[in-house]
Design a protein around this motif. Structure first.
Motif, PDB file in Angstrom:
ATOM      1  N   LYS A 170       2.896  -3.003   7.325  1.00 52.64           N
ATOM      2  CA  LYS A 170       2.710  -1.904   6.163  1.00 52.64           C
ATOM      3  C   LYS A 170       3.425  -1.445   5.099  1.00 52.64           C
ATOM      4  O   LYS A 170       3.470  -1.356   3.744  1.00 52.64           O
ATOM      5  N   GLU A 173       5.321  -3.736   3.046  1.00 49.30           N
ATOM      6  CA  GLU A 173       5.821  -4.253   2.044  1.00 49.30           C
ATOM      7  C   GLU A 173       5.413  -3.913  -0.130  1.00 49.30           C
ATOM      8  O   GLU A 173       5.533  -2.659   0.084  1.00 49.30           O
ATOM      9  N   TRP A 202      -6.324  -2.690   2.524  1.00 50.55           N
ATOM     10  CA  TRP A 202      -6.664  -1.970   4.273  1.00 50.55           C
ATOM     11  C   TRP A 202      -7.227   0.335   2.803  1.00 50.55           C
ATOM     12  O   TRP A 202      -7.422  -0.155   2.581  1.00 50.55           O
ATOM     13  N   GLU A 253      -7.701  -2.148   9.357  1.00 53.11           N
ATOM     14  CA  GLU A 253      -6.341  -3.120   9.058  1.00 53.11           C
ATOM     15  C   GLU A 253      -7.490  -3.602   7.744  1.00 53.11           C
ATOM     16  O   GLU A 253      -7.600  -2.732   6.615  1.00 53.11           O
ATOM     17  N   SER A 254      -6.286  -4.862   7.317  1.00 47.02           N
ATOM     18  CA  SER A 254      -7.563  -5.680   6.128  1.00 47.02           C
ATOM     19  C   SER A 254      -8.831  -5.511   6.366  1.00 47.02           C
ATOM     20  O   SER A 254      -9.306  -5.328   7.616  1.00 47.02           O
ATOM     21  N   ASP A 287      -5.911  -8.077   2.735  1.00 47.54           N
ATOM     22  CA  ASP A 287      -4.912  -9.137   2.899  1.00 47.54           C
ATOM     23  C   ASP A 287      -4.533 -10.661   2.577  1.00 47.54           C
ATOM     24  O   ASP A 287      -3.535 -11.152   1.842  1.00 47.54           O
TER      25      ASP A 287
END
Length: 374
Positions: A170, A173, A202, A253-254, A287
């Protein structure tokens, strides 16, 4: 110990936000103020985990370090960051992990966000990946740890108010940025200026304000906000009201898919005889991409698909609009339902209850009335 912040000064540039907490300072944006393609700074939500640090007199001299599992530890000033790496600007959603918390029943712990712990600004900076490549990641680099200059809510610098991190994938990215500008202006101090992280898609707690250090680690980071129930969801459903102890948890997370109605505002009134209303709003999906948005005025018996404007870049929100026909005068409830590219749609009722109230993405409901004034 640091003096507690002067609330009036801190929010003096904000317009119409709802105060959720004073220490730490937290304020959310009513959905009707999120009606712009790019969220104005004056309407952007505020989320602090501790007190604010002392402002710097020399923004260009602000420095941060990259150390840990790297070949070449770095200390860079903001001026050096600007001069050594390619600049990038993306419009991206920043969202609090507890956005939607107030819709859980029973009430979960934490600030009672509705849908206003989110905004979509233009962020300018450099990709964190470019800086990490300059530092040279070792094969043992697995996770980041983020640190800021803000003291805890008691004014102490002995412990971080918040220190979270992400897996290296991540961090690498392109859209994970070290940011010094917001909507084309120097990053406001209230929003983490002169330098902060933006980790899009996130929880916003990963987007460290007043950035001073990125620690590259050989294991999952264990700073404040990374242990216990912090930013974690149950792997299997919990009975509402459970304490979450002894159950399997996963890190949030997402962020889940969400849509808001930005017009009409809740409580809007239309003249007698109105037979169609125009509805507009925004949707985003962590995401993932937003696949569609639908609206209903009859409790889900029928749905109208909204027209969506394509996002400018990944992590931008989708602006949408729809026209809904009305059979007659009376009260109506508008529900907006977004569906992401994985086929996951928002629920009518809050699901996946958890003690700290993360990840609630229940459909936004707006009440309107057509007919004579009461």
């Amino acid at each position: 110990m640091q003096d507690k912040p002067k609330l009036g000064f801190a929010l003096s540039a904000k317009m119409g936000l709802s105060l959720l907490g004073e220490v730490p300072l937290v304020a959310e944006t009513p959905e009707e103020l999120l009606d712009d393609d790019t969220t104005p700074i004056a309407h952007f939500f505020v989320r602090n985990n501790g007190l604010m640090p002392q402002p710097t007199g020399d923004p260009e001299g602000w420095s941060f370090v990259v150390d840990g599992e790297v070949e070449r530890p770095l200390r860079l000033t903001l001026a050096e960051l600007k001069s050594r790496f390619p600049h990038k600007t993306y419009r991206m959603v920043l969202e609090c992990g507890g956005n939607g918390r107030s819709f859980f029943e029973p009430q979960a712990a934490g600030n009672p966000w509705t849908n206003g712990g989110a905004g979509c600004a233009e962020w300018t900076g450099v990709s964190l990946s470019d800086v990490l490549r300059e530092a040279g990641l070792k094969e043992t680099a697995l996770f980041t740890g983020h640190f800021g200059a803000d003291p805890d809510k008691h004014g102490s610098h002995e412990h971080q108010a918040m220190s979270r991190g992400v897996p290296i994938a991540k961090a690498l990215e392109e859209h994970t940025l070290l940011v010094w500008a917001m909507n084309g202006e120097p990053l406001p101090f209230l929003h983490g200026g002169p330098l902060r992280l933006i980790v899009p898609g996130w929880p916003g707690s990963l987007s460290q304000k007043w950035l001073t250090r990125i620690w590259i680690r050989n294991r999952e980071h264990d700073g404040p906000g990374m242990t216990g129930l912090s930013y974690r969801l149950p792997v299997h459903p919990l009975p509402p009201g459970s304490d979450g102890k002894g159950v399997a948890l996963r890190i949030l997370e997402s962020m889940p898919v969400r849509s808001i109605v930005s017009a009409p505002a809740d409580g809007a009134h239309y003249p007698e005889g109105t037979r169609a209303i125009h509805i507009r709003g925004a949707a985003w999906a962590g995401d993932d991409a937003v696949a569609r948005v639908d609206v209903t005025l009859d409790g889900g018996a029928t749905w109208t698909e909204a027209a969506m404007t394509p996002p400018r870049n990944r992590y931008d929100w989708v602006r949408w609009q729809a026209s809904a026909s009305l059979p007659g005068d009376g009260p109506y409830e508008i529900f907006a339902r977004a569906t992401d590219s994985q086929g996951r749609a928002q629920p009518f009722h809050a699901a996946n209850w958890n003690p700290n109230g993360y990840g609630c993405n229940v459909m936004h409901r707006v009440r309107v009335t057509v007919g004579p004034e009461a």
